[in-house]
Scaffold this motif. Structure first.
Motif, PDB file in Angstrom:
ATOM      1  N   VAL A   1       0.840  -1.190   0.000  1.00  0.00           N
ATOM      2  CA  VAL A   1       0.000   0.000   0.000  1.00  0.00           C
ATOM      3  C   VAL A   1       0.878   1.244   0.000  1.00  0.00           C
ATOM      4  CG1 VAL A   1      -1.828   1.271   1.204  1.00  0.00           C
ATOM      5  CG2 VAL A   1      -1.751  -1.235   1.336  1.00  0.00           C
ATOM      6  N   THR A   2       0.646   2.122  -0.980  1.00  0.00           N
ATOM      7  CA  THR A   2       1.406   3.359  -1.050  1.00  0.00           C
ATOM      8  C   THR A   2       0.474   4.567  -1.110  1.00  0.00           C
ATOM      9  OG1 THR A   2       1.573   3.254  -3.464  1.00  0.00           O
ATOM     10  CG2 THR A   2       3.391   2.295  -2.188  1.00  0.00           C
ATOM     11  N   ARG A   3       1.037   5.685  -0.714  1.00  0.00           N
ATOM     12  CA  ARG A   3       0.340   6.969  -0.860  1.00  0.00           C
ATOM     13  C   ARG A   3       1.378   8.021  -1.224  1.00  0.00           C
ATOM     14  NH1 ARG A   3      -1.090   9.429   5.176  1.00  0.00           N
ATOM     15  NH2 ARG A   3       1.071   9.786   5.749  1.00  0.00           N
TER      16      ARG A   3
ATOM     17  N   ALA B   1      -6.879  -8.777  -0.083  1.00  0.00           N
ATOM     18  CA  ALA B   1      -5.835  -7.776   0.166  1.00  0.00           C
ATOM     19  C   ALA B   1      -6.433  -6.534   0.816  1.00  0.00           C
ATOM     20  CB  ALA B   1      -5.125  -7.418  -1.142  1.00  0.00           C
ATOM     21  N   GLU B   2      -7.537  -6.062   0.281  1.00  0.00           N
ATOM     22  CA  GLU B   2      -8.190  -4.869   0.843  1.00  0.00           C
ATOM     23  C   GLU B   2      -8.695  -5.133   2.259  1.00  0.00           C
ATOM     24  OE1 GLU B   2      -9.624  -3.436  -3.600  1.00  0.00           O
ATOM     25  OE2 GLU B   2     -11.111  -4.231  -2.208  1.00  0.00           O
ATOM     26  N   ARG B   3      -9.271  -6.310   2.482  1.00  0.00           N
ATOM     27  CA  ARG B   3      -9.786  -6.670   3.805  1.00  0.00           C
ATOM     28  C   ARG B   3      -8.659  -6.732   4.828  1.00  0.00           C
ATOM     29  NH1 ARG B   3      -9.269 -11.264   6.090  1.00  0.00           N
ATOM     30  NH2 ARG B   3      -9.063 -12.491   4.178  1.00  0.00           N
ATOM     31  N   GLU B   4      -7.554  -7.378   4.463  1.00  0.00           N
ATOM     32  CA  GLU B   4      -6.426  -7.511   5.394  1.00  0.00           C
ATOM     33  C   GLU B   4      -5.850  -6.154   5.771  1.00  0.00           C
ATOM     34  OE1 GLU B   4      -5.326 -10.027   7.087  1.00  0.00           O
ATOM     35  OE2 GLU B   4      -6.132 -11.773   6.066  1.00  0.00           O
ATOM     36  N   VAL B   5      -5.758  -5.231   4.823  1.00  0.00           N
ATOM     37  CA  VAL B   5      -5.238  -3.893   5.125  1.00  0.00           C
ATOM     38  C   VAL B   5      -6.144  -3.203   6.140  1.00  0.00           C
ATOM     39  CG1 VAL B   5      -4.764  -1.602   4.167  1.00  0.00           C
ATOM     40  CG2 VAL B   5      -4.015  -3.654   2.934  1.00  0.00           C
ATOM     41  N   LEU B   6      -7.448  -3.296   5.937  1.00  0.00           N
ATOM     42  CA  LEU B   6      -8.384  -2.675   6.869  1.00  0.00           C
ATOM     43  C   LEU B   6      -8.335  -3.355   8.233  1.00  0.00           C
ATOM     44  CD1 LEU B   6     -10.565  -0.555   7.363  1.00  0.00           C
ATOM     45  CD2 LEU B   6     -12.238  -2.210   6.491  1.00  0.00           C
ATOM     46  N   GLU B   7      -8.334  -4.694   8.248  1.00  0.00           N
ATOM     47  CA  GLU B   7      -8.326  -5.432   9.517  1.00  0.00           C
ATOM     48  C   GLU B   7      -7.037  -5.223  10.306  1.00  0.00           C
ATOM     49  OE1 GLU B   7     -11.138  -9.249   8.266  1.00  0.00           O
ATOM     50  OE2 GLU B   7      -9.026  -9.581   8.712  1.00  0.00           O
ATOM     51  N   GLU B   8      -5.910  -5.232   9.616  1.00  0.00           N
ATOM     52  CA  GLU B   8      -4.626  -5.197  10.319  1.00  0.00           C
ATOM     53  C   GLU B   8      -4.111  -3.787  10.596  1.00  0.00           C
ATOM     54  OE1 GLU B   8      -1.575  -7.687   8.759  1.00  0.00           O
ATOM     55  OE2 GLU B   8      -2.903  -9.412   8.574  1.00  0.00           O
ATOM     56  N   ALA B   9      -4.447  -2.830   9.736  1.00  0.00           N
ATOM     57  CA  ALA B   9      -3.841  -1.497   9.874  1.00  0.00           C
ATOM     58  C   ALA B   9      -4.853  -0.366   9.928  1.00  0.00           C
ATOM     59  CB  ALA B   9      -2.871  -1.254   8.723  1.00  0.00           C
ATOM     60  N   ASP B  10      -6.146  -0.685   9.880  1.00  0.00           N
ATOM     61  CA  ASP B  10      -7.197   0.334   9.975  1.00  0.00           C
ATOM     62  C   ASP B  10      -7.126   1.359   8.840  1.00  0.00           C
ATOM     63  OD1 ASP B  10      -9.527   0.996  11.299  1.00  0.00           O
ATOM     64  OD2 ASP B  10      -8.562   2.469  12.597  1.00  0.00           O
ATOM     65  N   VAL B  11      -6.660   0.899   7.677  1.00  0.00           N
ATOM     66  CA  VAL B  11      -6.519   1.749   6.501  1.00  0.00           C
ATOM     67  C   VAL B  11      -7.371   1.164   5.377  1.00  0.00           C
ATOM     68  CG1 VAL B  11      -4.866   2.399   4.673  1.00  0.00           C
ATOM     69  CG2 VAL B  11      -4.236   2.650   7.081  1.00  0.00           C
ATOM     70  N   VAL B  12      -8.063   2.052   4.654  1.00  0.00           N
ATOM     71  CA  VAL B  12      -8.815   1.648   3.474  1.00  0.00           C
ATOM     72  C   VAL B  12      -7.896   1.806   2.268  1.00  0.00           C
ATOM     73  CG1 VAL B  12     -10.815   2.125   2.006  1.00  0.00           C
ATOM     74  CG2 VAL B  12     -11.008   2.338   4.500  1.00  0.00           C
TER      75      VAL B  12
ATOM     76  N   THR C   1      -5.986   6.351   9.248  1.00  0.00           N
ATOM     77  CA  THR C   1      -4.712   6.585   9.917  1.00  0.00           C
ATOM     78  C   THR C   1      -4.200   5.236  10.403  1.00  0.00           C
ATOM     79  OG1 THR C   1      -5.433   8.774  10.624  1.00  0.00           O
ATOM     80  CG2 THR C   1      -3.588   7.786  11.829  1.00  0.00           C
ATOM     81  N   PRO C   2      -3.001   4.824   9.983  1.00  0.00           N
ATOM     82  CA  PRO C   2      -2.509   3.505  10.365  1.00  0.00           C
ATOM     83  C   PRO C   2      -2.491   3.293  11.878  1.00  0.00           C
ATOM     84  CG  PRO C   2      -1.069   4.488   8.732  1.00  0.00           C
ATOM     85  CD  PRO C   2      -2.031   5.557   9.163  1.00  0.00           C
TER      86      PRO C   2
ATOM     87  N   GLU D   1       2.457  -2.303  15.589  1.00  0.00           N
ATOM     88  CA  GLU D   1       2.615  -0.968  15.014  1.00  0.00           C
ATOM     89  C   GLU D   1       2.104  -0.988  13.589  1.00  0.00           C
ATOM     90  OE1 GLU D   1       6.425   1.354  15.520  1.00  0.00           O
ATOM     91  OE2 GLU D   1       7.120  -0.643  16.146  1.00  0.00           O
ATOM     92  N   ALA D   2       1.656   0.161  13.123  1.00  0.00           N
ATOM     93  CA  ALA D   2       1.326   0.380  11.715  1.00  0.00           C
ATOM     94  C   ALA D   2       1.657   1.837  11.430  1.00  0.00           C
ATOM     95  CB  ALA D   2      -0.141   0.089  11.453  1.00  0.00           C
ATOM     96  N   PHE D   3       2.413   2.084  10.364  1.00  0.00           N
ATOM     97  CA  PHE D   3       2.866   3.449  10.100  1.00  0.00           C
ATOM     98  C   PHE D   3       3.258   3.598   8.633  1.00  0.00           C
ATOM     99  CE2 PHE D   3       6.415   0.884  11.561  1.00  0.00           C
ATOM    100  CZ  PHE D   3       7.434   1.175  10.663  1.00  0.00           C
TER     101      PHE D   3
END
Length: 159
Positions: free
Chosen positions: A28-30, A66-77, A115-116, A125-127
């Protein structure tokens, strides 16, 4: 890390014999250019810094996983935009003796919102980390990140 119910059900039947699983890595990038950042998590089980990884549930589309795991693990959409690498990981043995091998699908994902934060207990941690200042990661994880950052239009397949 909590073991999914479908894996527990399989383990009741096969014991510690190897399971063939499908996993995802979400890169995931921004941002753009020199300000481009990667979403990084620190795993609770071993302290390793990685992109978000996870298991595809039965019947689930891999990009949705992939999208679900990002939301579940890092609170990011995030939105999975492209499959970038298909490869097989070496067989692993977990501390309880269970064995598994993963077909890993690496997705390039675009940040949408959030916000991670370590959201489900799998991470401590998530950042965001700038691409030019990534923290130390294993060679395997760096290869996945590199694959997720490529501009190549087609996924890489190992032979």
């Amino acid at each position: 890390m909590p073991t999914p119910d479908f894996v527990l059900a399989l383990r009741e039947k096969v014991g510690t014999d190897p399971l063939w699983m499908t996993g995802i890595t979400a890169v995931v990038t921004r941002g753009e250019g020199a300000n481009r950042e990667l979403l990084v998590v620190r795993r609770a089980d071993n302290g390793a810094l990685t992109p978000v990884t996870g298991i595809v549930d039965p019947g689930e589309e891999p990009a949705v996983a992939a999208e679900r795991e990002v939301l579940e693990e890092a609170d990011v959409v995030a939105v999975a935009e492209r499959l970038t690498w298909v490869h097989v990981l070496p067989e692993m043995t977990y501390p309880n003796g269970d064995r598994a091998q993963y077909l890993d699908l690496v997705f390039a994902c675009r940040y949408v919102s959030g916000t991670p934060a370590p959201a489900d207990g799998e991470n401590t941690e998530a950042f965001w980390s700038r691409l030019d200042a990534l923290p130390a990661m294993s060679a395997d994880m760096l290869a996945r990140v590199e694959a997720g950052l490529t501009d190549e239009p087609d996924a890489r397949f190992e032979r």
